[in-house]
Design an enzyme around this catalytic site. Sequence first.
Site, short mmCIF file in Angstrom:
data_model
loop_
_atom_site.label_atom_id
_atom_site.label_comp_id
_atom_site.label_asym_id
_atom_site.label_seq_id
_atom_site.Cartn_x
_atom_site.Cartn_y
_atom_site.Cartn_z
N PHE A 35 0.64 -1.18 -0.08
CA PHE A 35 0.06 0.14 -0.13
C PHE A 35 0.87 1.26 0.01
CE2 PHE A 35 -2.36 3.55 1.97
CZ PHE A 35 -3.42 3.64 1.02
N ASP A 88 9.68 2.92 1.56
CA ASP A 88 8.54 3.75 1.90
C ASP A 88 8.26 3.45 3.48
OD1 ASP A 88 6.13 4.85 2.54
OD2 ASP A 88 4.92 3.48 0.66
N LYS A 99 2.99 11.63 6.86
CA LYS A 99 2.48 11.33 7.90
C LYS A 99 3.01 12.02 9.04
CE LYS A 99 -0.17 7.11 6.57
NZ LYS A 99 -1.25 7.91 6.07
#
Length: 401
Positions: free
Chosen positions: A141, A226, A255
């Site tokens: 994801f 990531d 984030k």
Amino acid sequence: MSITDTFVAVAEAHSAPTYHPLPVVVATADGAWMTDVEGRRYLDLLAGYSALNFGHCNRRLIEAAEAQLERVTLTSRAFHHDRFGAFCEQLAALCGMEMVLPMNTGAEAVESAVKTARKWGYRVKGVPAGRAKIVVAGNNFHGRTTTIISFSTDPAARADFGPYTPGFEIVPYGDLTAMRAAMTENTVAVLLEPIQGEAGVLVPPAGYLPAVRELTRERGVLFVADEIQSGLGRTGRTFACEHEGVVPDVYVLGKALGGGIVPVSAVVSSAEVLGVFRPGEHGSTFGGNPLACAVALEVIAMLRSGEYQARAAELGDRLHRELGALARTGRVTGVRGRGLWAGVDIHPGCGTGREVAEKLMDRGVLVKDTHGSTVRIAPPLVIGEEDLDWGLARLREVLGL
């Protein structure tokens, strides 16, 4: 109709149905706790998918934002501003790198990393034009843009969004043999999550990340990590890659970099890699804006202390000890994760992940389900020991223990 029902009805009537949120309407929040519109308090064990690593309304971060709001919030990259250079310098130093490409959201940062790897492949590695390939892992994801969902294996993310962007090879996560076989002379990068969050907090087999690092060096390929969810303290280290002594060629961050206040993301790498860009080839109006830089600079300062990483490691041991005990009861069929991050597979006899999340909500605890039977737990790193224990006790109740 209750106040909550009214808010939910309005939201469902006027917003595209891209989410299926729990029926709780948050009005205020502080630290690891949130309060809804009817005054009920909830312990947040999701932390905005790690965007709230430092808790809701962290005073240091709020004060940094407030101070910047009084000065300047946006210039665009048409001009320099007085927070930009420091942000890039200090984020690069935190990562042990040289250069930063600032963006806003995590998906933008992943898109930027894909463009970076391709351009590096053409300009530095010498891959023929239009033939660059990037190897990715199944169950990944990385976001929901059209390019990113083109290399997703999740039918819900892909269906009805084609035609898909070419240039990606998908191999099973944790399978080095498959990765080696997928590589050709046109491979420019391997893009991986060091821990797969959305897939259920999947930790790769021991030795996998170091082997990927060695393989990418051997083949002259970039290793792009990531760390949007796994990075910035979540796993008990600044980066999840550190658990196996791995330093990638490129970090993709987001984030928690924005402190739960503003969206901030970045691609961080060497001058050789990010230096391939020329003016006009990539950009973002809001990327690296003064407000974002001010908040991110405070986040970086907080991480430099090591306090939050240590806290995530210590409380993470407590979390996994308790979850391990639940697994031994048979009500939980699997537990994975590192630090203050866990994927908990619920026995079908105890309900689906969604049903468990709803029962926890009724008891004042908020979590998120994924892939049917799994519940993700990722509290803010500032959560207190007693609060963590209280939340886990509610989970035991829901499981009938």
